[in-house]
Design a protein around this motif. Sequence first.
Motif, short mmCIF file in Angstrom:
data_model
loop_
_atom_site.label_atom_id
_atom_site.label_comp_id
_atom_site.label_asym_id
_atom_site.label_seq_id
_atom_site.Cartn_x
_atom_site.Cartn_y
_atom_site.Cartn_z
N LEU A 1 0.83 -1.20 0.00
CA LEU A 1 0.00 0.00 0.00
C LEU A 1 0.87 1.25 0.00
CD1 LEU A 1 -2.85 1.19 0.08
CD2 LEU A 1 -2.76 1.05 2.59
N GLY A 2 1.96 1.23 0.76
CA GLY A 2 2.93 2.31 0.75
C GLY A 2 2.56 3.54 1.54
N GLU A 3 1.53 3.47 2.38
CA GLU A 3 1.15 4.60 3.21
C GLU A 3 0.42 4.11 4.45
OE1 GLU A 3 -1.46 7.09 0.89
OE2 GLU A 3 -3.22 5.90 1.42
N THR A 4 0.26 5.00 5.40
CA THR A 4 -0.47 4.65 6.62
C THR A 4 -1.94 4.45 6.29
OG1 THR A 4 -0.80 7.01 7.08
CG2 THR A 4 1.09 5.93 8.15
N MET A 5 -2.65 3.86 7.25
CA MET A 5 -4.10 3.70 7.14
C MET A 5 -4.76 4.45 8.30
SD MET A 5 -4.32 -0.37 6.13
CE MET A 5 -3.20 -0.87 7.45
N PRO A 6 -5.44 5.59 8.05
CA PRO A 6 -5.59 6.25 6.76
C PRO A 6 -4.33 7.00 6.36
CG PRO A 6 -6.59 7.59 8.47
CD PRO A 6 -6.13 6.31 9.12
N GLY A 7 -4.30 7.45 5.10
CA GLY A 7 -3.15 8.17 4.58
C GLY A 7 -3.16 9.64 4.99
N PRO A 8 -2.14 10.37 4.58
CA PRO A 8 -1.99 11.76 5.03
C PRO A 8 -3.12 12.68 4.62
CG PRO A 8 -0.36 11.19 3.33
CD PRO A 8 -0.98 9.93 3.77
N GLY A 9 -3.70 12.48 3.44
CA GLY A 9 -4.80 13.34 3.02
C GLY A 9 -6.01 13.22 3.92
N LEU A 10 -6.38 11.99 4.25
CA LEU A 10 -7.52 11.78 5.13
C LEU A 10 -7.21 12.23 6.55
CD1 LEU A 10 -8.91 8.32 3.96
CD2 LEU A 10 -9.78 10.61 3.44
N LEU A 11 -5.98 12.09 6.98
CA LEU A 11 -5.61 12.55 8.32
C LEU A 11 -5.76 14.07 8.41
CD1 LEU A 11 -4.60 11.78 11.10
CD2 LEU A 11 -2.26 11.97 10.24
N ARG A 12 -5.33 14.78 7.38
CA ARG A 12 -5.51 16.23 7.37
C ARG A 12 -6.99 16.60 7.38
NH1 ARG A 12 -1.09 15.98 3.78
NH2 ARG A 12 -2.49 15.98 1.97
N ARG A 13 -7.80 15.82 6.65
CA ARG A 13 -9.24 16.09 6.62
C ARG A 13 -9.84 15.93 8.02
NH1 ARG A 13 -12.82 18.98 3.78
NH2 ARG A 13 -14.78 17.90 3.38
N TYR A 14 -9.46 14.90 8.73
CA TYR A 14 -9.93 14.68 10.10
C TYR A 14 -9.54 15.87 10.99
CZ TYR A 14 -9.92 12.46 14.78
OH TYR A 14 -10.11 12.16 16.11
N TYR A 15 -8.33 16.35 10.83
CA TYR A 15 -7.87 17.49 11.61
C TYR A 15 -8.68 18.74 11.28
CZ TYR A 15 -4.78 20.99 13.68
OH TYR A 15 -4.29 22.03 14.42
N GLU A 16 -8.95 18.96 10.00
CA GLU A 16 -9.72 20.13 9.57
C GLU A 16 -11.13 20.12 10.15
OE1 GLU A 16 -9.48 19.82 5.36
OE2 GLU A 16 -7.39 20.53 5.26
N PHE A 17 -11.70 18.94 10.34
CA PHE A 17 -13.02 18.84 10.95
C PHE A 17 -12.99 19.09 12.46
CE2 PHE A 17 -14.57 16.40 7.18
CZ PHE A 17 -15.72 17.14 6.96
N GLY A 18 -11.79 19.13 13.04
CA GLY A 18 -11.67 19.36 14.47
C GLY A 18 -11.28 18.13 15.26
N GLY A 19 -10.96 17.03 14.57
CA GLY A 19 -10.53 15.82 15.27
C GLY A 19 -9.18 16.03 15.93
N ARG A 20 -9.09 15.67 17.21
CA ARG A 20 -7.84 15.82 17.93
C ARG A 20 -7.42 14.54 18.67
NH1 ARG A 20 -8.11 19.38 14.98
NH2 ARG A 20 -7.70 21.61 15.30
N LEU A 21 -8.32 13.57 18.77
CA LEU A 21 -7.98 12.31 19.42
C LEU A 21 -7.38 11.38 18.37
CD1 LEU A 21 -11.14 11.74 21.68
CD2 LEU A 21 -8.93 12.73 22.33
N LEU A 22 -6.11 11.03 18.58
CA LEU A 22 -5.35 10.29 17.57
C LEU A 22 -4.48 9.26 18.28
CD1 LEU A 22 -4.97 10.69 14.42
CD2 LEU A 22 -2.84 11.85 15.01
N THR A 23 -4.57 7.99 17.87
CA THR A 23 -3.70 6.95 18.41
C THR A 23 -2.81 6.40 17.30
OG1 THR A 23 -5.28 5.14 18.05
CG2 THR A 23 -5.41 6.31 20.17
N PHE A 24 -1.70 5.79 17.71
CA PHE A 24 -0.75 5.22 16.76
C PHE A 24 -0.58 3.72 17.02
CE2 PHE A 24 0.60 9.67 17.04
CZ PHE A 24 0.60 10.02 15.70
N GLY A 25 -0.50 2.94 15.95
CA GLY A 25 -0.27 1.51 16.10
C GLY A 25 0.48 0.94 14.91
N SER A 26 1.39 0.02 15.18
CA SER A 26 2.15 -0.62 14.11
C SER A 26 1.44 -1.84 13.53
CB SER A 26 3.52 -1.07 14.64
OG SER A 26 3.35 -2.11 15.60
N ASP A 27 0.45 -2.37 14.26
CA ASP A 27 -0.23 -3.61 13.85
C ASP A 27 0.76 -4.76 13.72
OD1 ASP A 27 -2.44 -5.15 13.28
OD2 ASP A 27 -3.13 -3.90 11.62
N ALA A 28 1.84 -4.71 14.50
CA ALA A 28 2.85 -5.76 14.46
C ALA A 28 2.28 -7.08 14.98
CB ALA A 28 4.06 -5.36 15.30
#
Length: 270
Positions: A204-231
């Motif tokens: 896939l070559g990008e995070t799930m979701p990718g940077p464009g959707l992450l920016r969209r979430y931020y623009e809507f006011g989303g501030r709760l964000l977690t990180f995971g490797s899915d290892a």
Amino acid sequence: MKHKYAADCHNHSNCSPDGEHSPQAMADRAAALGLRVYTLTDHCECNEYEEKYRDRAAAAWEKMEKLRLPQGPEFLRGIELGQLTQNPGAAREVLATYAYDFAIGSLHNIRDRQDFYYMDCREKSREEIAGLLDEYWDEVLEMIDCGGFDSLGHLTYPLRYIQGEQGVQVDLERHSDKLDRIFRSLIDHEKALEVNSSGIFGKLGETMPGPGLLRRYYEFGGRLLTFGSDAHCTENLAQGIDSAMDMAREAGFTQFTVYRQHRPVMLPLE
């Protein structure tokens, strides 16, 4: 780790059917990497709970209870609830039975369909694929309304296989209205969005979701964000987390979230 507050809040031990290493080995690796927070989140597929996952959840909890990390990351106990819309009673039962800190809500297969992992979309028309994705977004929205989790895992999971593994390109602009509804619903329900870094190192070559959707979430006011490797093994633990944190900063985030006893704790993106 590049970031002194780095956390991995989505990964699996051999208490999951597809995991390779023990909870203690995963925790030892988290300490060796210098993670600030480590949350283990073994699978609980709610649609198969009674026949396969009730006993697995009990075994995973027992092993997490025995873990001791005298030095290194803060250890938090988590679970990944798959398809909770397809058996809400299973999600309620497992969350009531064990005092988890954190629960991921994820959707691996649409109701009455197989996991996207097994689905071959190369012979499907664009309309058929768009229809499948619409079904997926609709069930994600249903899952957010259902509740019982803290962070929405790998929002663009189907793309890992449709686009990454099978090379069928998907135009997400076609789905922008439903994706926007998902972001608004997450914010309204005070749920986090996960940035899953596993896609960076896959096809896939990008995070799930990718940077464009992450920016969209931020623009809507989303501030709760977690990180995971899915290892699913020690070698992949925290892989891509530093890059995902950099991407979040570029999108405008200054903080991210970990969960203790299902309460969000904000940490700096440093």
